[in-house]
Scaffold this active site. Sequence first.
Site, PDB file in Angstrom:
ATOM      1  N   GLU A 133       0.825  -1.214   0.000  1.00 38.38           N
ATOM      2  CA  GLU A 133       0.000   0.000   0.000  1.00 38.38           C
ATOM      3  C   GLU A 133       0.861   1.267   0.000  1.00 38.38           C
ATOM      4  O   GLU A 133       0.537   2.249  -0.668  1.00 38.38           O
ATOM      5  CB  GLU A 133      -0.945  -0.011   1.201  1.00 38.38           C
ATOM      6  CG  GLU A 133      -1.918  -1.185   1.244  1.00 38.38           C
ATOM      7  CD  GLU A 133      -2.734  -1.347  -0.024  1.00 38.38           C
ATOM      8  OE1 GLU A 133      -2.963  -0.330  -0.731  1.00 38.38           O
ATOM      9  OE2 GLU A 133      -3.133  -2.479  -0.335  1.00 38.38           O
ATOM     10  N   GLU A 194      -0.418  -3.036  -9.770  1.00 42.41           N
ATOM     11  CA  GLU A 194      -0.366  -4.037  -8.712  1.00 42.41           C
ATOM     12  C   GLU A 194       0.979  -4.770  -8.702  1.00 42.41           C
ATOM     13  O   GLU A 194       1.562  -5.010  -7.643  1.00 42.41           O
ATOM     14  CB  GLU A 194      -1.517  -5.036  -8.880  1.00 42.41           C
ATOM     15  CG  GLU A 194      -2.893  -4.453  -8.618  1.00 42.41           C
ATOM     16  CD  GLU A 194      -3.050  -3.975  -7.194  1.00 42.41           C
ATOM     17  OE1 GLU A 194      -2.574  -4.666  -6.267  1.00 42.41           O
ATOM     18  OE2 GLU A 194      -3.635  -2.906  -6.995  1.00 42.41           O
TER      19      GLU A 194
END
Length: 273
Positions: A133, A194
């Site tokens: 994150e 990602e």
Amino acid sequence: MSATRPRALYRQANFYITLLLLLLLGGCTTSPTGRSQFTMFSEQQMASIGQANFQQMKQEEKIYRHPATQNYVQCVSNSLFAVSGTPGNWEVVVFDDDSPNAFALPGQKIGVYRGMLKIADTPARLASVIGHEIAHVQARHGNERASSTLATQMGLSLASAALATQDGSDERIMAALGLGAQVGILLPFSRQHETEADLIGLDLMAKAGFDPRESIALWENMRTNASGSPVEFLSTHPGHATRIRTLQNAMPTALQTYEAALRQGRKPRCSAP
């Protein structure tokens, strides 16, 4: 068709072409991995939006009021922040939700759902999640995502003007263009984010003194607990097997970084409640 309509459509198309060229020329940046990026917004704009949305989430969603859990998540997070090289004040909040999820917003905001702690069930596995994150924020993925979406919408408006006929735009062609934009541009772009966040997060956890091999254990847990994975081609996230393979390929370098961190005395002492 009247003579004024083609002229109006030409002016509209010319406007969008000019605007897109200006944006493409002025919005080039580089990610932490050296990848060229297209960003249309300032980091101040994105931070302001992220902070406002995070504040709203804290008002609308239930926060997990368990001090030991919050301290544990903060301990893991602080270890990663210390090696991230990112200035500013990060905020991490645990939300009382059973979903195995976490998210990041521009403005250095991170949310971890309580359900994720059942999957990321060791400090190192949680570090893999939070490092991922942090990477999204560091790499300006929110800015890229917003920029690509806006540019795609502008491109579709341009195509609509160019394809207009006397009876108006061909809705079937525009529907096909919309699908093409979604599958061909936006979804693969997100999978690229990602993968990049996985690799940056792997490096961060190794630098902080968390065993990077636990990142693979995390995704094994995710795969075991997944109720069903969508087709990767039509998913915004890489498949579990793809992610594990990517991490395995990067593991030799990550282990060298981890061993160097241990020699420097980096060994986080964060205990799960």
